[in-house]
Write an enzyme that holds these catalytic residues in place. Sequence first.
Site, PDB file in Angstrom:
ATOM      1  N   LEU A 171       1.009  -0.956   0.125  1.00 22.85           N
ATOM      2  CA  LEU A 171       0.255   0.291  -0.341  1.00 22.85           C
ATOM      3  C   LEU A 171       0.682   0.849  -0.187  1.00 22.85           C
ATOM      4  CD1 LEU A 171      -2.701  -0.977   2.496  1.00 22.85           C
ATOM      5  CD2 LEU A 171      -2.656  -1.168  -0.029  1.00 22.85           C
TER       6      LEU A 171
ATOM      7  N   GLU B 230      10.478   5.265   2.540  1.00 24.50           N
ATOM      8  CA  GLU B 230      11.575   5.258   1.959  1.00 24.50           C
ATOM      9  C   GLU B 230      13.054   5.352   2.410  1.00 24.50           C
ATOM     10  OE1 GLU B 230       8.186   5.995  -1.283  1.00 24.50           O
ATOM     11  OE2 GLU B 230       8.655   6.860   1.512  1.00 24.50           O
TER      12      GLU B 230
ATOM     13  N   ASP C 109      25.257  -8.086   7.865  1.00 23.33           N
ATOM     14  CA  ASP C 109      25.599  -9.118   7.676  1.00 23.33           C
ATOM     15  C   ASP C 109      26.912  -9.634   6.795  1.00 23.33           C
ATOM     16  OD1 ASP C 109      24.935 -11.069   5.018  1.00 23.33           O
ATOM     17  OD2 ASP C 109      25.866 -10.500   3.855  1.00 23.33           O
TER      18      ASP C 109
ATOM     19  N   HIS D 129       2.658   4.215  -2.238  1.00 26.05           N
ATOM     20  CA  HIS D 129       2.865   4.724  -3.211  1.00 26.05           C
ATOM     21  C   HIS D 129       3.961   4.622  -3.474  1.00 26.05           C
ATOM     22  CE1 HIS D 129      -1.038   6.617  -1.813  1.00 26.05           C
ATOM     23  NE2 HIS D 129      -1.329   6.513  -2.889  1.00 26.05           N
TER      24      HIS D 129
END
Length: 140
Positions: A61, A98, A112, A63
């Site tokens: 959901l 973002e 990692d 954008h």
Amino acid sequence: MVDVAGKEVTSRRAVARARVTMQAATVSRLRAGDVAKGDVLGTARVAGIQAAKRTPELIPLCHSIALTRVAVDFVLDADGVVIEATAEARDRTGVEMEALTAASVAALTVYDMLKSVDRGMSITVELGEKHGGKTGSWTR
């Protein structure tokens, strides 16, 4: 998805921070570049930028936003690394997700690349600030 068609296009900016806490010996190896997988911070920077661009694919959901800038920066201290991710756009909806995605994926990349040295690392992520849109500015 929420309908944003009626919203005005404005400049949007968000800053998110992640912290990867690790042992002092791990920080020392990170500073020295003594890591088998290579350039940890360079790789994490690219991973964070790529992640910001792919946020709508990862978060349901969200954008699609035409990002105008994404920056991922690092500060090393005695307990680990602080990651600051900035996302900017001129759009109808904000760029908080973002920025948060960039900071999160950069932190996961650091984990990692260092997990063979220190599996006890921990990660925290938070929104630091956002600017633009109907609600204006907010700072933690």
